[in-house]
Write a protein that holds these residues in place. Structure first.
Motif, mmCIF file in Angstrom:
data_model
loop_
_atom_site.group_PDB
_atom_site.id
_atom_site.type_symbol
_atom_site.label_atom_id
_atom_site.label_comp_id
_atom_site.label_asym_id
_atom_site.label_seq_id
_atom_site.Cartn_x
_atom_site.Cartn_y
_atom_site.Cartn_z
ATOM 1 N N GLY A 1 2.448 10.952 -8.599
ATOM 2 C CA GLY A 1 2.032 9.557 -8.655
ATOM 3 C C GLY A 1 3.150 8.604 -9.035
ATOM 4 N N GLU A 2 4.050 9.048 -9.919
ATOM 5 C CA GLU A 2 5.155 8.164 -10.321
ATOM 6 C C GLU A 2 6.091 7.872 -9.152
ATOM 7 O OE1 GLU A 2 6.383 12.314 -11.906
ATOM 8 O OE2 GLU A 2 4.562 11.113 -11.970
ATOM 9 N N HIS B 1 13.457 9.999 -5.603
ATOM 10 C CA HIS B 1 14.335 8.895 -6.021
ATOM 11 C C HIS B 1 15.393 8.606 -4.951
ATOM 12 C CE1 HIS B 1 12.945 9.720 -10.239
ATOM 13 N NE2 HIS B 1 12.925 8.402 -10.218
ATOM 14 N N GLN C 1 0.848 -1.190 0.000
ATOM 15 C CA GLN C 1 0.000 0.000 0.000
ATOM 16 C C GLN C 1 0.883 1.239 0.000
ATOM 17 O OE1 GLN C 1 -2.516 -0.223 3.450
ATOM 18 N NE2 GLN C 1 -3.177 -2.298 2.986
ATOM 19 N N THR C 2 0.476 2.246 -0.767
ATOM 20 C CA THR C 2 1.231 3.496 -0.771
ATOM 21 C C THR C 2 0.320 4.646 -0.382
ATOM 22 O OG1 THR C 2 0.831 3.762 -3.138
ATOM 23 C CG2 THR C 2 2.931 2.807 -2.500
ATOM 24 N N GLY D 1 5.063 7.067 -6.188
ATOM 25 C CA GLY D 1 4.453 5.886 -5.583
ATOM 26 C C GLY D 1 4.799 4.622 -6.342
ATOM 27 N N ASP D 2 4.785 4.717 -7.669
ATOM 28 C CA ASP D 2 5.150 3.563 -8.506
ATOM 29 C C ASP D 2 6.606 3.167 -8.254
ATOM 30 O OD1 ASP D 2 2.615 3.702 -9.626
ATOM 31 O OD2 ASP D 2 3.298 4.849 -11.366
ATOM 32 N N TYR D 3 7.483 4.156 -8.198
ATOM 33 C CA TYR D 3 8.911 3.903 -7.969
ATOM 34 C C TYR D 3 9.116 3.269 -6.586
ATOM 35 C CZ TYR D 3 13.944 4.689 -7.795
ATOM 36 O OH TYR D 3 15.300 4.508 -7.702
ATOM 37 N N ARG E 1 6.961 1.517 -4.832
ATOM 38 C CA ARG E 1 6.458 0.132 -4.841
ATOM 39 C C ARG E 1 7.476 -0.816 -5.461
ATOM 40 N NH1 ARG E 1 1.628 2.530 -5.448
ATOM 41 N NH2 ARG E 1 1.700 2.607 -7.708
ATOM 42 N N LEU E 2 8.078 -0.427 -6.572
ATOM 43 C CA LEU E 2 9.086 -1.268 -7.229
ATOM 44 C C LEU E 2 10.291 -1.516 -6.320
ATOM 45 C CD1 LEU E 2 9.178 0.172 -10.861
ATOM 46 C CD2 LEU E 2 8.524 -2.138 -10.180
#
Length: 98
Positions: free
Chosen positions: A20-21, A79, A11-12, A23-25, A27-28
């Motif tokens: 939003g990106e 990052h 969960q983020t 959150g994607d980063y 999660r990865l």
């Protein structure tokens, strides 16, 4: 390391102003630490927020088969903050497996 432990439920939570990106980063990068875990990771929660205009704070909580693992990092970009968070989680999971 025989079995690779995946994190099924990640969960983020992104604070206002965090893209939003990010959150994607996050999660990865957090999903990638699963391979260092000595046991199944039931869930992970990630929060990205800002601490002033030029600082991003990344926090993660993991449930490693009932054992809580928490880490936090702050940096100028998401990052950098997430990369530091990844390293701190990796270190804790390796230590947990010893």
């Amino acid at each position: 390391m025989g079995h690779v432990h995946e994190i099924v439920n990640i969960q983020t939570d992104l604070a206002t102003g965090i893209p939003g990106e990010a959150g994607d980063y996050a999660r990865l990068k957090v999903a990638a630490v699963g391979k260092y875990s000595p046991a199944d990771i039931h869930w992970a929660k990630i929060r990205l927020s800002s601490d002033g205009p030029r600082r991003v704070v990344a926090h993660a909580s993991l449930d490693v088969n009932g054992t809580p693992v928490n880490a936090e990092a702050a940096a100028e970009t998401y990052h950098e903050a997430v990369d530091q968070l990844h390293e701190r989680l990796r270190h804790q999971l390796v230590e947990l497996g010893r």
